[in-house]
Enzyme design. Structure first.
Site, PDB file in Angstrom:
ATOM      1  CE1 TYR A 286      -4.015  -1.991   0.092  1.00 39.74           C
ATOM      2  CE2 TYR A 286      -2.957  -3.187   1.874  1.00 39.74           C
ATOM      3  CZ  TYR A 286      -3.968  -3.080   0.934  1.00 39.74           C
ATOM      4  OH  TYR A 286      -4.934  -4.062   0.847  1.00 39.74           O
TER       5      TYR A 286
ATOM      6  CE1 TYR B 225      -9.518  -3.854   2.083  1.00 37.16           C
ATOM      7  CE2 TYR B 225      -9.297  -2.692   4.160  1.00 37.16           C
ATOM      8  CZ  TYR B 225      -8.911  -3.705   3.317  1.00 37.16           C
ATOM      9  OH  TYR B 225      -7.918  -4.573   3.696  1.00 37.16           O
ATOM     10  NE  ARG B 226      -5.284  -1.152   3.938  1.00 37.65           N
ATOM     11  CZ  ARG B 226      -4.668  -1.914   4.869  1.00 37.65           C
ATOM     12  NH1 ARG B 226      -5.022  -3.166   5.059  1.00 37.65           N
ATOM     13  NH2 ARG B 226      -3.697  -1.434   5.585  1.00 37.65           N
TER      14      ARG B 226
END
Lengths: 538, 157
Positions: free
Chosen positions: A91, A485-486
């Site tokens: 991420y 969601y991310r």
């Protein structure tokens, strides 16, 4: 590298001021040191011009030092990008959202400030990772589980702020109990009851008075969180997991229905759904069994195979077609009664087989639990990285992470959507990974979240194809009502762009907040697609 | 080295305040393990002992020896490779075809230079480690520990 729109002399002056604020050895500006902040799993690993790199890094050890760093950044209009432990691999890791930002590395703020056994909460600084908290609990005899994701070297605070999840608590941000935040102007704000001077309930009560603004500091660039309370789960007497499997594709509807009903009664803290027959991906280089070849054919067909075809393949191979799992923990009698109740409920589905996989009694003998499975019982580990050995992940991976409703209908629908996009836009060589059914967990009570891994290879053109596929998946899923969601920091503007209801009012609202509280636009420009005014215009 | 500590006096106050009696639980000397769990202090001297702790905290989770479950009579262990082999150990075993011991801390062929390069540059899926995680001093201790079995030790002394 210089921060954007900052002169060499101003940058040099700022670095000197950072040094007097935090100490010379905690400001990193020589190339070798700054290189340590690159994204180890960058989607642009072999395309250096596209990588987002830091200009320097600064590692404060206290909230006062963070305040000073923020004030210096304002003075010189230097963008900062905060990482707690910088281990959010897949991420973005420890790299910024905008090249040239100075990374604020909070790893040195690594104190466990308070453990309250009676009220079951912990207060930590951002540098504390799950592995460190586990050691702290064990060394001091605290009776709590650690709500660790896989793997355990991430920050409790960073994980929760990015809406990270664990098998123990599920939604880790939901366990937040009071934040301390350095605002973009250097002031310190405490949320909830913490805003009351001499508060007795900062970490015991979720709200204070007025708007609950905890959420403003998650997936945002509105402040630097320097302390946070978390409610904790006590170690149970027993933790058990059961599996219910069926040879019928359509049984996934009632299986998920029963599991969800138990979840909604608070009987299960975690459940999952799977279709093992539809997960034929074996280790690379190993000849798949005959049913796996047939499964691949069906998955590669546009309709994904009819229920009858899957049922038939299930019968032929003996591999379950529909599976749900449920997890229970608590006092032994209650766990056993819950398992009895679950067995009874699932028995209403003809042909469904109920099986108790494991029933672990605490205190645990960790030696008996394979390290990759320890995060499930609140014991952080790095061993879950072992699964990366299964594919070509030499440069790491990033994730496509959509969310769907926890119903079989939605599960089939999102798989079908992913299948269509992949068949239309992905090379044959990379399709299998997306067509097979990866596990869907309900760490959130009424939703399945996914993490489709995107491998980063040594070939720039392959990586480009993967990124294009990623974009297609984001776009198409969003059109059909499934958001992520991310996401990796490189794709945050792209994902935010999908949350566009009423002419992007969400993003515009965030921009208004950003401009009001951070007029110089110094905190994490671009994080979650929120850019300060000076970078939006021109 | 890391992790916060409440001072003993604070612990005592907390214990009193929350009704746990005057008896203070002393913090046990336990250290992080990235395998999952904790380790005790090493009995190796000085820098080697420190290096042992760095290894367990940051390296072991990917570079330990294969996991062997305790034997259960009549029940053969059926473990996946993910459960048996941490990532680094798996990869090194594949590449060397058993030519070196797969747990990093059992090897006798590592040099301080190589260790420093892996830690600071990473390799493949292994990310680099920042100085706020493994300081230069800790890296030196780690090198001393991982090269301790060399016959002509370069950095173990």
């Amino acid at each position: 590298m210089l921060p954007p729109n900052v002169s060499k002399s101003d940058f040099a002056a700022a670095l000197q001021e950072f040094e007097s604020a935090v100490g010379k050895e905690w400001v990193y500006s020589v190339d070798d040191d700054v290189a340590l902040y690159r994204d180890a799993y960058s989607p642009f690993a072999v395309e250096p011009p596209l990588q987002m790199l830091a200009s320097a890094a600064v590692a404060p050890s206290s909230v006062e030092q963070v305040q000073q760093v923020v004030r210096i950044a304002n003075k010189y209009k230097i963008p900062l990008y905060t990482v707690s432990t910088g281990r959010n691999l897949g991420y973005g890791g420890s790299s910024p959202a905008q090249s040239g930002s100075v990374v604020v590395d909070l790893k040195r703020m690594n104190r466990v400030l308070e453990v309250n056994e009676a009220e079951a909460f912990v207060v930590v600084e951002p540098g504390v990772n799950f592995i460190e908290l586990y050691r702290y609990f064990e060394a001091n005899g605290h009776p709590f589980m650690v709500a660790t994701p896989e793997p355990g070297w991430g920050s409790l605070i960073g994980n929760a702020l990015d809406h990270g999840v664990s098998y123990v608590m599920g939604d880790n941000f939901a366990s937040a109990r009071g934040l301390e935040v350095v605002l973009p102007n250097g002031e310190v704000l405490r949320t909830g009851m913490g805003a009351l001077p001499n508060s007795r309930l900062w970490h015991a009560f979720p709200y204070g008075f007025g708007p609950n603004i905890n959420g403003l500091f998650s997936q945002s660039n509105f402040g630097i969180v320097t302390k946070m309370g978390f409610s904790l789960a006590r170690k149970p007497a027993m933790q058990a997991e059961f599996t219910v499997s069926s040879a019928k594709s359509d049984d996934l509807y009632p299986l998920i229905g029963v599991a969800q009903a138990m979840r909604q009664q608070g009987l299960l803290y975690l459940s999952s759904a799977a279709s093992p027959i539809r997960s034929p991906m074996g280790p690379p280089g190993i000849e798949p069994p005959p049913h796996a070849r047939r499964a691949r054919e069906l998955l590669n067909r546009r309709d994904g195979g009819s229920p009858d075809e899957w049922d038939q393949l299930g019968v032929e191979s003996g591999v379950p077609v529909s599976v749900v799992t449920g997890s229970v923990r608590g006092p032994t009698q209650i766990v056993q009664a819950t398992l009895d109740y679950a067995r009874e409920q699932f028995a209403k589905i003809p042909g469904a087989k109920f099986h108790i996989d494991k029933a672990l009694r605490f205190p645990l003998n960790l030696d008996e639990i394979p390290p990759d499975q320890r995060p499930k019982i609140g014991v952080p580990s790095l061993w879950p990285f072992a699964s990366l050995a299964m594919g070509d992940t030499r440069r790491g991976m990033y994730f496509f992470s959509p969310v769907c409703r926890a119903t079989a209908e939605d599960l089939f629908a999102i798989r079908q959507t992913v299948r269509e996009v992949v068949l239309d836009h992905a090379d044959e060589s990379i399709r299998d990974l997306f067509l097979g059914w990866i596990l869907a967990n309900t760490v959130y009570p009424n939703a399945f979240i996914f993490a489709y891994p995107f491998a980063i290879t040594d070939d720039a053109s392959v990586n480009k194809k993967y990124r294009d596929l990623f974009t297609r998946l984001v776009d198409t899923c969003a059109e059909r009502g499934w958001g992520e969601y991310r996401t990796h920091v490189a794709f945050q503007s792209e994902v935010m762009n999908q949350y566009s209801l009423n002419n992007h009012v969400l993003r515009r609202f965030c921009e208004s907040v950003k401009d009001a509280i951070d007029p110089n636009g110094i905190l994490a420009p671009g994080k979650s697609g929120i850019w300060p005014r000076r970078m939006r215009e021109g | 080295m890391n992790g916060g500590r409440l001072s003993p006096s604070l612990l005592a106050i907390a214990a009193l305040a929350f009704g746990y009696g005057a008896e203070t639980r002393a913090e046990k000397a336990l250290y992080e393990s990235s395998i999952g769990g904790v380790v005790g202090a090493s009995n190796l001297p000085g820098k080697l002992g420190q290096g042992y702790l760095v290894y367990n905290k940051w390296c072991a989770g990917c570079h330990a020896a294969p996991y062997e479950p305790p034997p259960h009579p009549g029940e053969p262990a059926m473990l996946s490779s993910v459960s048996r082999l941490p990532l680094g150990t798996n990869i090194i075993a594949q590449r060397t075809l058993g030519a070196v011991p797969t747990a990093l801390d059992q090897r006798i062929d590592l040099t301080s230079e190589a260790i420093g390069s892996f830690v600071r540059n990473g390799l493949n899926a292994m990310p680099p480690f920042r100085k706020t995680e493994i300081s230069d001093g800790e890296l030196e201790a780690l090198s001393a520990y991982l090269t301790r079995n060399h016959s002509g030790s370069k950095s173990g002394e």
